[in-house]
Motif scaffolding. Sequence first.
Motif, PDB file in Angstrom:
ATOM      1  N   VAL A 255     -14.901   3.912  -1.584  1.00  0.00           N
ATOM      2  CA  VAL A 255     -13.523   3.507  -1.838  1.00  0.00           C
ATOM      3  C   VAL A 255     -12.602   4.535  -1.201  1.00  0.00           C
ATOM      4  O   VAL A 255     -12.659   5.717  -1.517  1.00  0.00           O
ATOM      5  CB  VAL A 255     -13.240   3.394  -3.348  1.00  0.00           C
ATOM      6  CG1 VAL A 255     -11.784   3.004  -3.580  1.00  0.00           C
ATOM      7  CG2 VAL A 255     -14.178   2.387  -4.004  1.00  0.00           C
ATOM      8  N   ASP A 256     -11.739   4.075  -0.292  1.00  0.00           N
ATOM      9  CA  ASP A 256     -10.880   4.992   0.455  1.00  0.00           C
ATOM     10  C   ASP A 256      -9.448   5.003  -0.065  1.00  0.00           C
ATOM     11  O   ASP A 256      -8.656   5.856   0.311  1.00  0.00           O
ATOM     12  CB  ASP A 256     -10.887   4.619   1.932  1.00  0.00           C
ATOM     13  CG  ASP A 256     -10.309   5.714   2.809  1.00  0.00           C
ATOM     14  OD1 ASP A 256     -10.736   6.874   2.663  1.00  0.00           O
ATOM     15  OD2 ASP A 256      -9.428   5.413   3.628  1.00  0.00           O
ATOM     16  N   GLY A 257      -9.105   4.063  -0.919  1.00  0.00           N
ATOM     17  CA  GLY A 257      -7.750   4.031  -1.470  1.00  0.00           C
ATOM     18  C   GLY A 257      -7.552   2.806  -2.340  1.00  0.00           C
ATOM     19  O   GLY A 257      -8.149   1.752  -2.118  1.00  0.00           O
ATOM     20  N   ARG A 258      -6.718   2.972  -3.367  1.00  0.00           N
ATOM     21  CA  ARG A 258      -6.445   1.849  -4.271  1.00  0.00           C
ATOM     22  C   ARG A 258      -5.007   1.946  -4.748  1.00  0.00           C
ATOM     23  O   ARG A 258      -4.549   2.993  -5.206  1.00  0.00           O
ATOM     24  CB  ARG A 258      -7.405   1.917  -5.477  1.00  0.00           C
ATOM     25  CG  ARG A 258      -7.297   0.735  -6.453  1.00  0.00           C
ATOM     26  CD  ARG A 258      -7.954  -0.503  -5.872  1.00  0.00           C
ATOM     27  NE  ARG A 258      -7.818  -1.657  -6.755  1.00  0.00           N
ATOM     28  CZ  ARG A 258      -8.732  -2.006  -7.661  1.00  0.00           C
ATOM     29  NH1 ARG A 258      -9.843  -1.298  -7.820  1.00  0.00           N
ATOM     30  NH2 ARG A 258      -8.522  -3.085  -8.403  1.00  0.00           N
ATOM     31  N   ALA A 263      -6.811  -2.642  -2.079  1.00  0.00           N
ATOM     32  CA  ALA A 263      -7.889  -1.649  -2.022  1.00  0.00           C
ATOM     33  C   ALA A 263      -8.435  -1.547  -0.600  1.00  0.00           C
ATOM     34  O   ALA A 263      -8.508  -2.545   0.129  1.00  0.00           O
ATOM     35  CB  ALA A 263      -9.008  -2.035  -2.975  1.00  0.00           C
ATOM     36  N   THR A 264      -8.795  -0.315  -0.215  1.00  0.00           N
ATOM     37  CA  THR A 264      -9.402  -0.066   1.096  1.00  0.00           C
ATOM     38  C   THR A 264     -10.781   0.541   0.889  1.00  0.00           C
ATOM     39  O   THR A 264     -10.958   1.472   0.095  1.00  0.00           O
ATOM     40  CB  THR A 264      -8.535   0.892   1.932  1.00  0.00           C
ATOM     41  OG1 THR A 264      -7.266   0.277   2.172  1.00  0.00           O
ATOM     42  CG2 THR A 264      -9.194   1.191   3.273  1.00  0.00           C
ATOM     43  N   PHE A 265     -11.749   0.009   1.638  1.00  0.00           N
ATOM     44  CA  PHE A 265     -13.129   0.469   1.540  1.00  0.00           C
ATOM     45  C   PHE A 265     -13.639   0.840   2.934  1.00  0.00           C
ATOM     46  O   PHE A 265     -13.296   0.187   3.927  1.00  0.00           O
ATOM     47  CB  PHE A 265     -14.043  -0.626   0.969  1.00  0.00           C
ATOM     48  CG  PHE A 265     -13.535  -1.246  -0.303  1.00  0.00           C
ATOM     49  CD1 PHE A 265     -13.656  -0.585  -1.513  1.00  0.00           C
ATOM     50  CD2 PHE A 265     -12.930  -2.496  -0.291  1.00  0.00           C
ATOM     51  CE1 PHE A 265     -13.182  -1.151  -2.692  1.00  0.00           C
ATOM     52  CE2 PHE A 265     -12.463  -3.076  -1.455  1.00  0.00           C
ATOM     53  CZ  PHE A 265     -12.584  -2.398  -2.662  1.00  0.00           C
ATOM     54  N   VAL A 266     -14.437   1.884   2.981  1.00  0.00           N
ATOM     55  CA  VAL A 266     -15.165   2.218   4.210  1.00  0.00           C
ATOM     56  C   VAL A 266     -16.594   1.752   3.998  1.00  0.00           C
ATOM     57  O   VAL A 266     -17.316   2.272   3.152  1.00  0.00           O
ATOM     58  CB  VAL A 266     -15.119   3.729   4.502  1.00  0.00           C
ATOM     59  CG1 VAL A 266     -15.955   4.041   5.746  1.00  0.00           C
ATOM     60  CG2 VAL A 266     -13.681   4.189   4.710  1.00  0.00           C
ATOM     61  N   VAL A 267     -16.982   0.746   4.774  1.00  0.00           N
ATOM     62  CA  VAL A 267     -18.277   0.105   4.602  1.00  0.00           C
ATOM     63  C   VAL A 267     -19.214   0.583   5.707  1.00  0.00           C
ATOM     64  O   VAL A 267     -18.938   0.373   6.897  1.00  0.00           O
ATOM     65  CB  VAL A 267     -18.139  -1.434   4.659  1.00  0.00           C
ATOM     66  CG1 VAL A 267     -19.493  -2.096   4.442  1.00  0.00           C
ATOM     67  CG2 VAL A 267     -17.124  -1.910   3.627  1.00  0.00           C
ATOM     68  N   GLN A 268     -20.286   1.244   5.320  1.00  0.00           N
ATOM     69  CA  GLN A 268     -21.278   1.696   6.293  1.00  0.00           C
ATOM     70  C   GLN A 268     -22.292   0.584   6.518  1.00  0.00           C
ATOM     71  O   GLN A 268     -22.993   0.166   5.612  1.00  0.00           O
ATOM     72  CB  GLN A 268     -22.003   2.953   5.780  1.00  0.00           C
ATOM     73  CG  GLN A 268     -23.039   3.513   6.741  1.00  0.00           C
ATOM     74  CD  GLN A 268     -22.411   4.063   8.010  1.00  0.00           C
ATOM     75  OE1 GLN A 268     -21.477   4.856   7.952  1.00  0.00           O
ATOM     76  NE2 GLN A 268     -22.930   3.644   9.156  1.00  0.00           N
ATOM     77  N   ALA A 269     -22.336   0.087   7.760  1.00  0.00           N
ATOM     78  CA  ALA A 269     -23.276  -0.981   8.098  1.00  0.00           C
ATOM     79  C   ALA A 269     -24.626  -0.386   8.481  1.00  0.00           C
ATOM     80  O   ALA A 269     -24.719   0.760   8.934  1.00  0.00           O
ATOM     81  CB  ALA A 269     -22.728  -1.813   9.255  1.00  0.00           C
ATOM     82  N   ARG A 270     -25.653  -1.158   8.310  1.00  0.00           N
ATOM     83  CA  ARG A 270     -26.960  -0.747   8.812  1.00  0.00           C
ATOM     84  C   ARG A 270     -26.911  -0.781  10.335  1.00  0.00           C
ATOM     85  O   ARG A 270     -26.091  -1.496  10.930  1.00  0.00           O
ATOM     86  CB  ARG A 270     -28.046  -1.669   8.276  1.00  0.00           C
ATOM     87  CG  ARG A 270     -28.142  -1.667   6.745  1.00  0.00           C
ATOM     88  CD  ARG A 270     -29.316  -2.470   6.240  1.00  0.00           C
ATOM     89  NE  ARG A 270     -29.257  -2.610   4.790  1.00  0.00           N
ATOM     90  CZ  ARG A 270     -29.609  -1.672   3.923  1.00  0.00           C
ATOM     91  NH1 ARG A 270     -30.089  -0.520   4.388  1.00  0.00           N
ATOM     92  NH2 ARG A 270     -29.514  -1.868   2.631  1.00  0.00           N
ATOM     93  N   PRO A 271     -27.757   0.002  11.012  1.00  0.00           N
ATOM     94  CA  PRO A 271     -27.717   0.067  12.478  1.00  0.00           C
ATOM     95  C   PRO A 271     -27.740  -1.320  13.121  1.00  0.00           C
ATOM     96  O   PRO A 271     -28.603  -2.151  12.803  1.00  0.00           O
ATOM     97  CB  PRO A 271     -28.971   0.868  12.837  1.00  0.00           C
ATOM     98  CG  PRO A 271     -29.198   1.750  11.635  1.00  0.00           C
ATOM     99  CD  PRO A 271     -28.795   0.905  10.457  1.00  0.00           C
TER     100      PRO A 271
END
Length: 317
Positions: A255-258, A263-271
């Motif tokens: 969660v990067d901000g609310r 709301a802002t999320f940083v989503v790490q994707a699989r390769p």
Amino acid sequence: MPSAISTTDLAKDYPGVRALESLSIEVPQGSIYGFLGANGAGKTTALKILAGLTRPTSGSATVAGVRLAAGESYKRAIGYLGQEPRFYDWMTARQTLRYVAGFYPWVQDPIHRRIDEALEMTGITAAADRPTRTYSGGMRQRLGIAQALIGRPQVLLLDEPASALDPIGRRDVLDLMEGLRGQATIFYSTHILDDVQRVSDHVAILDEGRLVRAAPTQELLGSFTRDRVRVTVRGATDSTAGEIAALPGVASLQVDGRDRDLATFVVQARPGQTEAVQRSVTGYAVASGLILVANAPEKADLEEVFLRLIDSKERVA
């Protein structure tokens, strides 16, 4: 429109070492072009060739359409600032520029007017009548750029113009370079990645004398992603983060901000799953009645791109 600088297979050998290998680049007119590489990569060698201070072993180059070292017409096209410029410390900036102007016999307008113009452009008018020994490092660099401008060149060649300066001096020199945008093409070498990302619209990366990549800066950065997606949604609830984290292809979520329901999320994707994650997020937002404000992959910064490019495996890929 012809290129401001064009090189074809430019190479330079010194005893026992090839300092520059088959350099071929095109520098657009009016650009601020960052020539990037680690110390010893061959940047200074290339700049000295373009400045007419050393001859290439092979290859060819033109600056402002003029063939390399074509006499006075070539000298008219360029202004050059070497690393760590030195001046007679008993001279003032005004005296220094008058002395340098003597090397430009084609300058026809009054010398004092040309000097005043260069002083004003580089922001050292107030210190113009002080001995240069009283100048800070940043002021000496400004004076160095002023002497490079005194002949009103079409192309400025700057070798590491900010690398030896403190943060304030670096900022001032970069601001000066930005202020010259459109008045001349600026081709400058550096190993400071942040400087290039800040002011350069084009970049070339050199490693061990070889060109690794040359491209518009934003195009280069856009070709590398971090397998991360920045997602902003309106209408988020306490369960939104967990539901996005459970989508196919998502490795992790932060969660990067609310702010209330935004709301802002940083989503790490699989390769290799970045685009699939973007599609999943879009589908989830539609199904959940959320307003999707942003759903874009994060670009790599220039430091990350540089390190990936000079790694041999990335270069082959």
